[in-house]
Write a protein that holds these residues in place. Sequence first.
Motif, mmCIF file in Angstrom:
data_model
loop_
_atom_site.group_PDB
_atom_site.id
_atom_site.type_symbol
_atom_site.label_atom_id
_atom_site.label_comp_id
_atom_site.label_asym_id
_atom_site.label_seq_id
_atom_site.Cartn_x
_atom_site.Cartn_y
_atom_site.Cartn_z
ATOM 1 N N ARG A 48 56.694 33.593 44.044
ATOM 2 C CA ARG A 48 56.927 32.514 44.417
ATOM 3 C C ARG A 48 56.128 31.381 43.764
ATOM 4 O O ARG A 48 56.584 30.108 43.972
ATOM 5 C CB ARG A 48 56.497 32.488 45.951
ATOM 6 N N SER A 49 54.742 31.468 43.488
ATOM 7 C CA SER A 49 54.035 30.410 42.986
ATOM 8 C C SER A 49 53.940 30.419 41.517
ATOM 9 O O SER A 49 53.264 29.680 41.052
ATOM 10 C CB SER A 49 52.891 30.296 43.846
ATOM 11 N N HIS A 50 54.381 31.763 40.829
ATOM 12 C CA HIS A 50 54.164 31.934 39.490
ATOM 13 C C HIS A 50 52.781 32.377 39.055
ATOM 14 O O HIS A 50 52.527 32.472 37.918
ATOM 15 C CB HIS A 50 54.830 30.529 38.400
ATOM 16 N N HIS A 51 51.936 32.604 39.694
ATOM 17 C CA HIS A 51 50.582 32.951 39.679
ATOM 18 C C HIS A 51 49.899 33.402 41.057
ATOM 19 O O HIS A 51 50.178 32.798 42.017
ATOM 20 C CB HIS A 51 49.708 31.944 39.097
ATOM 21 N N THR A 52 48.791 34.067 40.892
ATOM 22 C CA THR A 52 47.975 34.444 41.856
ATOM 23 C C THR A 52 46.680 33.663 42.087
ATOM 24 O O THR A 52 46.579 32.822 41.460
ATOM 25 C CB THR A 52 47.859 35.941 41.903
ATOM 26 N N ASP A 53 45.824 34.144 43.112
ATOM 27 C CA ASP A 53 44.430 33.236 43.004
ATOM 28 C C ASP A 53 43.475 34.479 42.401
ATOM 29 O O ASP A 53 42.153 34.243 42.690
ATOM 30 C CB ASP A 53 44.014 33.033 44.416
ATOM 31 N N ILE A 54 44.038 35.190 41.676
ATOM 32 C CA ILE A 54 43.243 36.455 41.231
ATOM 33 C C ILE A 54 42.477 35.980 39.735
ATOM 34 O O ILE A 54 42.972 35.474 38.881
ATOM 35 C CB ILE A 54 44.005 37.545 40.957
ATOM 36 N N VAL A 55 41.159 36.185 39.611
ATOM 37 C CA VAL A 55 40.551 36.100 38.493
ATOM 38 C C VAL A 55 40.003 37.697 38.065
ATOM 39 O O VAL A 55 39.244 38.186 38.925
ATOM 40 C CB VAL A 55 39.211 35.320 38.491
ATOM 41 N N LEU A 56 40.406 37.917 36.788
ATOM 42 C CA LEU A 56 40.224 39.251 36.506
ATOM 43 C C LEU A 56 39.202 39.367 35.551
ATOM 44 O O LEU A 56 38.989 38.758 34.266
ATOM 45 C CB LEU A 56 41.508 40.095 35.904
ATOM 46 N N MET A 57 38.015 40.143 35.692
ATOM 47 C CA MET A 57 36.856 40.099 34.851
ATOM 48 C C MET A 57 36.893 41.626 34.290
ATOM 49 O O MET A 57 36.730 42.435 34.965
ATOM 50 C CB MET A 57 35.520 39.788 35.733
ATOM 51 N N SER A 58 36.550 41.843 32.951
ATOM 52 C CA SER A 58 36.585 42.936 32.301
ATOM 53 C C SER A 58 35.061 43.249 31.892
ATOM 54 O O SER A 58 34.305 42.380 31.339
ATOM 55 C CB SER A 58 37.284 43.146 31.191
ATOM 56 N N ILE A 59 34.443 44.313 32.678
ATOM 57 C CA ILE A 59 33.076 44.758 32.316
ATOM 58 C C ILE A 59 33.107 46.455 31.845
ATOM 59 O O ILE A 59 32.562 47.041 32.651
ATOM 60 C CB ILE A 59 31.980 44.650 33.486
ATOM 61 N N PRO A 60 33.680 46.407 30.624
ATOM 62 C CA PRO A 60 33.859 48.000 30.405
ATOM 63 C C PRO A 60 32.369 48.541 29.689
ATOM 64 O O PRO A 60 31.799 47.894 28.829
ATOM 65 C CB PRO A 60 34.750 47.798 29.109
ATOM 66 N N ASN A 61 31.843 49.704 30.399
ATOM 67 C CA ASN A 61 30.750 50.416 29.607
ATOM 68 C C ASN A 61 29.689 49.470 29.402
ATOM 69 O O ASN A 61 29.090 49.551 28.364
ATOM 70 C CB ASN A 61 31.203 51.042 28.395
ATOM 71 N N TYR A 62 29.131 48.708 30.333
ATOM 72 C CA TYR A 62 28.070 47.803 30.162
ATOM 73 C C TYR A 62 26.882 48.525 30.704
ATOM 74 O O TYR A 62 26.589 48.975 31.908
ATOM 75 C CB TYR A 62 28.321 46.534 31.048
ATOM 76 N N HIS A 63 25.820 48.491 29.721
ATOM 77 C CA HIS A 63 24.660 49.147 30.052
ATOM 78 C C HIS A 63 23.652 48.568 30.764
ATOM 79 O O HIS A 63 22.887 49.294 31.477
ATOM 80 C CB HIS A 63 23.953 49.463 28.492
ATOM 81 N N ASP A 64 23.692 47.208 30.970
ATOM 82 C CA ASP A 64 22.779 46.630 31.753
ATOM 83 C C ASP A 64 23.215 46.587 33.413
ATOM 84 O O ASP A 64 23.804 45.451 33.635
ATOM 85 C CB ASP A 64 22.650 45.074 31.427
ATOM 86 N N ALA A 65 23.198 47.496 33.948
ATOM 87 C CA ALA A 65 23.757 47.593 35.161
ATOM 88 C C ALA A 65 23.133 46.526 36.292
ATOM 89 O O ALA A 65 23.879 45.968 37.101
ATOM 90 C CB ALA A 65 23.801 48.964 36.013
ATOM 91 N N ASP A 66 21.908 46.360 36.293
ATOM 92 C CA ASP A 66 21.245 45.510 37.216
ATOM 93 C C ASP A 66 21.583 43.821 36.870
ATOM 94 O O ASP A 66 21.868 43.404 37.811
ATOM 95 C CB ASP A 66 19.734 45.605 36.958
ATOM 96 N N VAL A 67 21.648 43.715 35.543
ATOM 97 C CA VAL A 67 22.178 42.392 35.291
ATOM 98 C C VAL A 67 23.464 41.917 35.600
ATOM 99 O O VAL A 67 23.950 41.294 36.198
ATOM 100 C CB VAL A 67 22.088 42.181 33.651
ATOM 101 N N ALA A 68 24.238 43.130 35.203
ATOM 102 C CA ALA A 68 25.940 42.677 35.672
ATOM 103 C C ALA A 68 26.062 42.681 37.243
ATOM 104 O O ALA A 68 26.840 41.830 37.416
ATOM 105 C CB ALA A 68 26.595 44.225 35.227
ATOM 106 N N VAL A 69 25.289 43.376 38.165
ATOM 107 C CA VAL A 69 25.424 43.072 39.488
ATOM 108 C C VAL A 69 25.202 41.844 39.967
ATOM 109 O O VAL A 69 25.621 41.252 40.495
ATOM 110 C CB VAL A 69 24.486 44.253 40.386
ATOM 111 N N ARG A 70 23.862 41.481 39.246
ATOM 112 C CA ARG A 70 23.488 40.132 39.546
ATOM 113 C C ARG A 70 24.200 39.081 39.159
ATOM 114 O O ARG A 70 24.754 37.974 39.913
ATOM 115 C CB ARG A 70 22.108 39.664 39.007
ATOM 116 N N PHE A 71 25.074 39.201 37.957
ATOM 117 C CA PHE A 71 25.829 38.389 37.387
ATOM 118 C C PHE A 71 27.182 38.000 38.369
ATOM 119 O O PHE A 71 27.555 37.202 38.836
ATOM 120 C CB PHE A 71 26.342 38.406 36.113
ATOM 121 N N VAL A 72 27.720 39.426 38.635
ATOM 122 C CA VAL A 72 28.864 39.374 39.393
ATOM 123 C C VAL A 72 28.921 38.812 40.659
ATOM 124 O O VAL A 72 29.556 38.476 41.263
ATOM 125 C CB VAL A 72 29.506 40.867 39.672
#
Length: 338
Positions: free
Chosen positions: A65-89
């Motif tokens: 209906r609106s031609h887009h959603t309210d979704i932001v898709l973020m890709s974090i493949p195989n990221y070694h810095d789990a702690d930093v990734a969680v804080r960032f996300v």
Amino acid sequence: MVQDQRRRKRATSSDVAAHAGVSRTTVSLVVNRQDKSISKSTRDRVKRSIEILEYIPDANAKSLRSHHTDIVLMSIPNYHDADVAVRFVTKFRQELEKYNLRLIIDADMNSLPAESVRRWCSYRPRVVFAPSSICGKESADLLRREGVMGILLMSDKPVRYASSLVMSQGVGEVAARFLIEKKGHRRIAYLAPPNSNSYDFADTKYHEFMRISTKFGATTEKINFDLTKGEIVKIVQNWILEGSLPSAIYAYNDNYAIALISVLSKCGVRVPEDIDVVGTDNTDLGSILELTTVFLDIEKLAKRAAYSVVRLAAGKSLSSKRSRNDLVAELVERKTTI
């Protein structure tokens, strides 16, 4: 039997409207969080009906209906810095929610870049935030053809085919200037994960460190190993047997530094009396263990990324100045180098 069939039937917005005694338009406004003009009692009634009926909005129907959603898709493949990734996300998600944008994380580690991009398209995202190493020009063109309004790429330098958040962090340089220029070390080891990816920025940190190392005539050895396989024990033992223990260590993240300190202690090597150790990221555990570390303010970085995504979601462009990450890396000196 009839009751079971009714329970399995998916509720529609018409069902919610009838249950709450409101119009479908009111239900739509509440679901899409555009309900400032609706009274609190009505909002609560609609939300209660949604909960009772277990109503799930159809994102695909909404996007048609609106031609887009309210979704932001973020890709974090195989990221070694789990702690930093969680804080960032966590902070990134909080900032997006202020603008009624929903975050979906794609953490697939096995797909080829082309497969990942096709999967992203199935979500009909409004904006895609991904590493430039995964989303090349052809992938970006495909995303645009599929209706994605904005593409923001994590990169260590600007890219021509999409907006970018430049992540040349400077943490490697700050660590090098501290260990080499200030502390006078000339034989250093840099510890990093195996098969480092461009979105880990492990190589970026190393190259930043090496520029200063070369300038001052220091020797820096890059050592890649898997933190989960106990390889660090063999590395330390070899250093001791060969008499080749470096005078300082710069670790890709705090977890690598902490693991090293533990092994050094068991092998009778004292920190910092025999060797200086510097980590990266300023994690809570590193702080507790009084680890010297280099870091960027992750919350500010997440806010910067969210600002860029929000502009792209609104159909606005990013200035070259705003696309750069101009946060300054900081160093906290603690007991592992004093």
